[in-house]
Design a protein around this motif. Structure first.
Motif, short mmCIF file in Angstrom:
data_model
loop_
_atom_site.label_atom_id
_atom_site.label_comp_id
_atom_site.label_asym_id
_atom_site.label_seq_id
_atom_site.Cartn_x
_atom_site.Cartn_y
_atom_site.Cartn_z
N ASP A 23 -114.27 82.39 38.18
CA ASP A 23 -113.86 81.32 39.08
C ASP A 23 -115.05 80.42 39.40
N ALA A 24 -114.84 79.47 40.32
CA ALA A 24 -115.89 78.50 40.64
C ALA A 24 -117.13 79.17 41.23
N VAL A 53 -112.12 86.91 37.39
CA VAL A 53 -110.77 87.10 37.93
C VAL A 53 -109.79 87.18 36.77
N GLU A 54 -108.65 87.79 37.03
CA GLU A 54 -107.53 87.81 36.09
C GLU A 54 -106.46 86.86 36.60
N ILE A 55 -105.96 86.00 35.71
CA ILE A 55 -105.00 84.99 36.14
C ILE A 55 -103.97 84.76 35.05
N ALA A 56 -102.74 84.50 35.46
CA ALA A 56 -101.65 84.16 34.54
C ALA A 56 -100.73 83.18 35.24
N ALA A 57 -99.97 82.41 34.46
CA ALA A 57 -99.09 81.40 35.03
C ALA A 57 -97.81 81.31 34.23
N HIS A 111 -109.13 76.18 32.88
CA HIS A 111 -109.84 75.10 33.58
C HIS A 111 -109.59 75.16 35.08
N LEU A 112 -108.36 75.46 35.46
CA LEU A 112 -108.03 75.56 36.88
C LEU A 112 -108.82 76.69 37.54
N ALA A 113 -108.90 77.84 36.86
CA ALA A 113 -109.60 78.99 37.43
C ALA A 113 -111.08 78.71 37.62
N THR A 114 -111.69 77.97 36.70
CA THR A 114 -113.11 77.68 36.81
C THR A 114 -113.40 76.56 37.80
N SER A 115 -112.37 75.83 38.23
CA SER A 115 -112.56 74.70 39.15
C SER A 115 -112.45 75.10 40.61
N HIS A 116 -111.86 76.27 40.89
CA HIS A 116 -111.64 76.69 42.27
C HIS A 116 -112.08 78.15 42.45
N ARG A 160 -111.79 73.62 51.57
CA ARG A 160 -111.94 73.82 50.13
C ARG A 160 -110.71 74.54 49.59
N THR A 161 -110.17 74.04 48.49
CA THR A 161 -108.97 74.64 47.91
C THR A 161 -109.35 75.89 47.11
N SER A 162 -108.59 76.96 47.31
CA SER A 162 -108.81 78.19 46.57
C SER A 162 -107.62 78.46 45.65
N LEU A 163 -107.80 79.41 44.74
CA LEU A 163 -106.71 79.78 43.83
C LEU A 163 -105.54 80.41 44.56
N ARG A 164 -105.78 80.88 45.78
CA ARG A 164 -104.71 81.51 46.56
C ARG A 164 -103.85 80.49 47.29
N ASP A 165 -104.24 79.22 47.28
CA ASP A 165 -103.42 78.16 47.88
C ASP A 165 -102.33 77.77 46.87
N GLY A 166 -101.24 78.53 46.89
CA GLY A 166 -100.22 78.43 45.84
C GLY A 166 -99.66 77.04 45.62
N ALA A 167 -99.26 76.35 46.69
CA ALA A 167 -98.59 75.06 46.54
C ALA A 167 -99.54 74.00 45.96
N GLU A 168 -100.76 73.93 46.49
CA GLU A 168 -101.71 72.93 46.01
C GLU A 168 -102.13 73.20 44.57
N VAL A 169 -102.36 74.46 44.26
CA VAL A 169 -102.77 74.82 42.90
C VAL A 169 -101.64 74.54 41.91
N ALA A 170 -100.38 74.79 42.31
CA ALA A 170 -99.24 74.54 41.42
C ALA A 170 -99.12 73.05 41.10
N VAL A 171 -99.30 72.20 42.10
CA VAL A 171 -99.22 70.76 41.87
C VAL A 171 -100.32 70.31 40.91
N GLU A 172 -101.52 70.82 41.12
CA GLU A 172 -102.65 70.44 40.25
C GLU A 172 -102.43 70.92 38.82
N LEU A 173 -101.96 72.15 38.67
CA LEU A 173 -101.72 72.70 37.34
C LEU A 173 -100.61 71.95 36.62
N THR A 174 -99.54 71.61 37.33
CA THR A 174 -98.44 70.86 36.73
C THR A 174 -98.90 69.49 36.25
N ALA A 175 -99.71 68.81 37.09
CA ALA A 175 -100.20 67.48 36.71
C ALA A 175 -101.10 67.54 35.49
#
Length: 284
Positions: free
Chosen positions: A109-110, A115-119, A152-157, A166-181
């Motif tokens: 992460d940033a 971390v382990e991450i999936a989407a 890229h998302l994981a390394t940015s937050h 500061r936005t973290s990976l646990r901020d589900g709504a904000e992270v989802a919007v950023e990933l979708t965009a």
């Protein structure tokens, strides 16, 4: 860019072929008897075979990309039995909403913590021409781009935001919007629209999970203690003000300090306190 191909009802074409066959057979029989009717039937069969090469069946939420000798003619997406130009190739492209889950990726992460991450990604094809010709395989393209976007998302937050704002990976709504965009920008070339992208798995890597759990517990303890101390100070201030306003007892600075100390011990302690009654003078 996608464009509509010429098409008509396949059933109408069949009716026309049957009528033409009957007319040809009747005309051949009239002019040359059996030989004429046979020749007309052979000619009609050749024409029918050529015409039938343009027939195709299209299911609901499906499209056919039509090519003629390597040239893109257009797209047909009306469900049913359709007829397009003869001698054309027709590539099936589904227009259904599709989804898939990426593999669990191990990234830093940033803050540099592994971390382990999936989407999960929900998408559909909106431009069949781009999906068929801009990339080799749009499904594989979306899958690879999704993994790249998640990395890229994981390394940015950071996993946890220790700084306010500061936005973290646990901020589900904000992270989802950023990933979708980000995914929408990456997959636009393939004629794909990303409807939603959300993190489905997020955890520290096993080698640091225990240490990070201790860190999180310590952070929560410090935050709780800070809140308790702030509340205790307010209660002590309220008690002193009440005693002074109602003229219950006159306390000098030393007695105030002793009272503040006793109240903070009672209010901030994590165990029940045992009262001690002082029968003598405070000054001995």
């Amino acid at each position: 860019m996608e464009r509509r191909a010429f098409r008509t009802s396949g059933f109408a074409v069949l009716v026309v072929l049957v009528l033409l066959g009957a007319a040809a057979a009747a005309a051949g029989w009239t002019t040359a008897g059996v030989e004429g009717a046979a020749a007309a039937a052979v000619a009609w069969a050749v024409v029918a075979i050529v015409v039938m090469t343009g027939c195709t069946v299209i299911n609901p939420n499906e499209a056919k990309v039509v090519q003629f000798l390597g040239r893109y003619v257009g797209t047909v997406n009306q469900a049913g039995f359709q007829w397009v130009l003869p001698f054309t190739s027709k590539k099936r492209v589904t227009l259904r909403v599709r989804n898939f889950e990426t593999a669990k990726l191990k990234v830093n992460d940033a803050d540099g913590s592994p971390v382990e991450i999936a989407a999960v990604v929900v998408y559909r094809v909106t431009d069949t021409a781009k999906a068929a010709f801009s990339v080799d395989d749009y499904e594989e393209y979306v899958a690879i781009q999704s993994e790249a976007a998640v990395r890229h998302l994981a390394t940015s937050h950071p996993y946890d935001a220790h700084d306010e704002g500061r936005t973290s990976l646990r901020d589900g709504a904000e992270v989802a919007v950023e990933l979708t965009a980000e995914l929408s920008d990456r997959t636009q070339l393939a004629g794909v629209e990303v409807l939603e992208a959300r993190i489905t798995h997020l955890a520290y890597a096993p080698e640091i999970a225990q240490a990070m759990l201790v860190r999180q517990q310590a952070t929560q303890v410090v935050a709780a203690r800070t809140h308790i101390v702030a509340g205790a100070v307010g209660m002590v201030q309220l008690a002193l003000n009440k005693l002074r306003e109602e003229d219950v007892v006159e306390l000098d600075e030393e007695r105030k300090a002793q009272m503040v100390s006793n109240l903070l011990v009672v209010l901030c302690g994590d165990r029940a306190t045992q009262p001690v009654v002082n029968a003598g003078s405070l000054y001995g």
